[in-house]
Structure formats: C-alpha cells, structure tokens
Design a protein around this motif. Sequence first.
Motif, PDB file in Angstrom:
ATOM      1  N   PRO A 239       0.827  -1.215   0.000  1.00 18.50           N
ATOM      2  CA  PRO A 239       0.000   0.000   0.000  1.00 18.50           C
ATOM      3  C   PRO A 239       0.860   1.263   0.000  1.00 18.50           C
ATOM      4  CG  PRO A 239      -0.867  -1.597   1.542  1.00 18.50           C
ATOM      5  CD  PRO A 239       0.449  -2.151   1.060  1.00 18.50           C
ATOM      6  N   ILE A 240       0.436   2.253  -0.762  1.00 19.44           N
ATOM      7  CA  ILE A 240       1.197   3.501  -0.838  1.00 19.44           C
ATOM      8  C   ILE A 240       0.556   4.553   0.060  1.00 19.44           C
ATOM      9  CG2 ILE A 240       2.101   3.082  -3.143  1.00 19.44           C
ATOM     10  CD1 ILE A 240      -0.107   4.909  -4.234  1.00 19.44           C
ATOM     11  N   ASP A 241       1.365   5.520   0.485  1.00 22.40           N
ATOM     12  CA  ASP A 241       0.827   6.574   1.342  1.00 22.40           C
ATOM     13  C   ASP A 241       0.287   7.722   0.480  1.00 22.40           C
ATOM     14  OD1 ASP A 241       2.917   8.233   0.528  1.00 22.40           O
ATOM     15  OD2 ASP A 241       4.154   7.734   2.262  1.00 22.40           O
ATOM     16  N   SER A 242      -0.321   8.709   1.141  1.00 22.94           N
ATOM     17  CA  SER A 242      -1.018   9.748   0.390  1.00 22.94           C
ATOM     18  C   SER A 242      -0.056  10.665  -0.363  1.00 22.94           C
ATOM     19  CB  SER A 242      -1.913  10.567   1.325  1.00 22.94           C
ATOM     20  OG  SER A 242      -1.152  11.094   2.388  1.00 22.94           O
ATOM     21  N   VAL A 243       1.171  10.816   0.128  1.00 25.44           N
ATOM     22  CA  VAL A 243       2.146  11.663  -0.571  1.00 25.44           C
ATOM     23  C   VAL A 243       2.550  11.024  -1.900  1.00 25.44           C
ATOM     24  CG1 VAL A 243       4.457  12.688  -0.453  1.00 25.44           C
ATOM     25  CG2 VAL A 243       3.004  12.663   1.582  1.00 25.44           C
ATOM     26  N   ASP A 244       2.901   9.742  -1.850  1.00 23.58           N
ATOM     27  CA  ASP A 244       3.236   9.029  -3.088  1.00 23.58           C
ATOM     28  C   ASP A 244       2.041   9.001  -4.033  1.00 23.58           C
ATOM     29  OD1 ASP A 244       5.813   8.492  -2.309  1.00 23.58           O
ATOM     30  OD2 ASP A 244       5.381   6.482  -1.546  1.00 23.58           O
ATOM     31  N   ALA A 245       0.844   8.806  -3.463  1.00 27.42           N
ATOM     32  CA  ALA A 245      -0.354   8.729  -4.289  1.00 27.42           C
ATOM     33  C   ALA A 245      -0.587  10.036  -5.045  1.00 27.42           C
ATOM     34  CB  ALA A 245      -1.569   8.385  -3.433  1.00 27.42           C
ATOM     35  N   GLU A 246      -0.366  11.158  -4.378  1.00 29.11           N
ATOM     36  CA  GLU A 246      -0.542  12.469  -5.036  1.00 29.11           C
ATOM     37  C   GLU A 246       0.449  12.632  -6.187  1.00 29.11           C
ATOM     38  OE1 GLU A 246      -2.639  14.969  -4.613  1.00 29.11           O
ATOM     39  OE2 GLU A 246      -3.687  14.443  -2.758  1.00 29.11           O
ATOM     40  N   ARG A 247       1.704  12.262  -5.942  1.00 27.20           N
ATOM     41  CA  ARG A 247       2.722  12.440  -6.978  1.00 27.20           C
ATOM     42  C   ARG A 247       2.447  11.526  -8.178  1.00 27.20           C
ATOM     43  NH1 ARG A 247       6.571  11.055  -4.206  1.00 27.20           N
ATOM     44  NH2 ARG A 247       7.026   9.041  -5.126  1.00 27.20           N
ATOM     45  N   LEU A 248       2.138  10.263  -7.910  1.00 27.60           N
ATOM     46  CA  LEU A 248       1.843   9.337  -8.992  1.00 27.60           C
ATOM     47  C   LEU A 248       0.602   9.777  -9.766  1.00 27.60           C
ATOM     48  CD1 LEU A 248       2.537   6.032  -7.043  1.00 27.60           C
ATOM     49  CD2 LEU A 248       3.724   6.705  -9.138  1.00 27.60           C
ATOM     50  N   ALA A 249      -0.408  10.230  -9.034  1.00 27.37           N
ATOM     51  CA  ALA A 249      -1.656  10.633  -9.699  1.00 27.37           C
ATOM     52  C   ALA A 249      -1.421  11.816 -10.631  1.00 27.37           C
ATOM     53  CB  ALA A 249      -2.725  10.968  -8.655  1.00 27.37           C
ATOM     54  N   SER A 250      -0.539  12.732 -10.233  1.00 29.14           N
ATOM     55  CA  SER A 250      -0.293  13.895 -11.099  1.00 29.14           C
ATOM     56  C   SER A 250       0.416  13.474 -12.390  1.00 29.14           C
ATOM     57  CB  SER A 250       0.514  14.965 -10.358  1.00 29.14           C
ATOM     58  OG  SER A 250       1.845  14.552 -10.174  1.00 29.14           O
ATOM     59  N   MET A 251       1.302  12.491 -12.300  1.00 34.63           N
ATOM     60  CA  MET A 251       1.941  11.975 -13.521  1.00 34.63           C
ATOM     61  C   MET A 251       0.925  11.228 -14.391  1.00 34.63           C
ATOM     62  SD  MET A 251       5.804  10.728 -12.518  1.00 34.63           S
ATOM     63  CE  MET A 251       5.504   9.716 -11.070  1.00 34.63           C
ATOM     64  N   LEU A 252       0.101  10.431 -13.745  1.00 27.29           N
ATOM     65  CA  LEU A 252      -0.886   9.657 -14.499  1.00 27.29           C
ATOM     66  C   LEU A 252      -1.936  10.559 -15.144  1.00 27.29           C
ATOM     67  CD1 LEU A 252      -1.154   6.768 -11.917  1.00 27.29           C
ATOM     68  CD2 LEU A 252      -0.363   6.506 -14.276  1.00 27.29           C
TER      69      LEU A 252
END
Lengths: 121, 121
Positions: free
Chosen positions: B28-41
């Motif tokens: 599971p990823i944390d919310s910081v990683d999730a934000e960064r990945l989501a912006s790339m996606l």
Amino acid sequence: MTTTIDTPAAPLEAASGAEACCTLSAGPIDSVDAERLASMLKALSDPTRLRLLSHVAAQGCNSVCACDLTEPLGISQPTVSHHMKKLVEAGLLTREQRGRWAHYSVVPAAFAELRAFLDLA
Amino acid sequence: MTTTIDTPAAPLEAASGAEACCTLSAGPIDSVDAERLASMLKALSDPTRLRLLSHVAAQGCNSVCACDLTEPLGISQPTVSHHMKKLVEAGLLTREQRGRWAHYSVVPAAFAELRAFLDLA
C-alpha cells in the motif's frame, strides 16, 4: 538525454540498466490504442483510487472486500464504492458480489498493457 | 482471481509468469506518493499526449524536435506545444530550446516509478 547520435532502440532486456537508453518497446502507438490506454490512465489519475488499488493489489491473488477498504484509507463506504466503480469500468479491477459485500481483484492483463506502454528507461 | 487462500505475495521475479499471482511490489502507498503518482498519471490520461510521448520515446536516447511531431500526428504546432508542456510539468519529459525549436527527451526515472507502482500481474 539530448545526444543526437542515431543509435537503434535497445532491446527490452538491455534497457534495464542505469546507463541504458530510453526506449519504448512498441514504438509509436495508434489512436485506438492511445484512447484505450488513456481511459485506463484517467481512472488511475486520482490519489484515492491509487491508494485503494494499492490495497487491493497488495493482497496478491486474494480478492478484497469493500468492507476492508474504508478503515485503512479513512474514507466512507460510498466513497469507496464510487472510486472502485471507476476502476472496474476502466477494466483495471473485477467486482464480485458476495452476499452484502462487493469483493475486488486486480486484472493483471490491464496492468501488463500499461506497463508495456510505460516500458521506458 | 477470487481465491481466498492466504499465500504470501510472490517476489517480483516470480510474478512475471502467466500463472503468477497479482502482486504490488511496494505494498500500500501513502497519500504523498499517491498524489505524486496521480499527477503523472493525469498528464498521461490524454490520447494525444500518449501518442506524442510514444513518438519521443521511440527515438531512444535521442531528443525529438517539436517540428517533427506535427506531421505524424496531424496536429498543429500550438497543440503540440500545449500537450508537451503538460508532460514536462509532470516531470515525464525534459525540454531544451535549440534556436527556434524545443527538443524533448523522456525522463527515465519518472517512468521507472510509474512502472514500479503498476508492477501487478
């Protein structure tokens, strides 16, 4: 990164080293593939959905009950359902109803297709 | 896909076969990683941008001139610039001005991070 030496694209196996060229395995994609990939990537372009997905995927072959996704993310059941529906519609998850609760599993082929496209570096 | 046998997540190497479990390498990823990945996606969730990216990436180590991206996609130079800007802002491409024209190269580390997240199946 910005050299203009005309080297051929390295094969996939040779491209995994730190010194390897960037290479897209499949070459330029057509508009049909681009539409399909973009729709999957759009479903993934939300941090809450990424966190939900990572919780499902972390279970390996096991499916995950919607009832087990509210607590780790601190979100309500309707919010879980809303986001999971987007991931199912995009073909990234499958959904199975078991009594009261929906259970979700990842669709490996969908992620294999995304990885194949993103196979740069 | 929906078995409930409690098998541990397979290591990455063992998960590439057709019979392998789905597994997310990082858990599971944390919310910081999730934000960064989501912006790339999110930057990738557009079919025109995917096609532009695939043309740049197909050049391997070479950078690609913006002037060479209009004809294969049948889009205008301002449209190319608009989409390329989104990809640069997301950290997926670098941009270098050479005289009149911008030249673009992929950022391998960004795609490596996306692949690591998507390493299911």
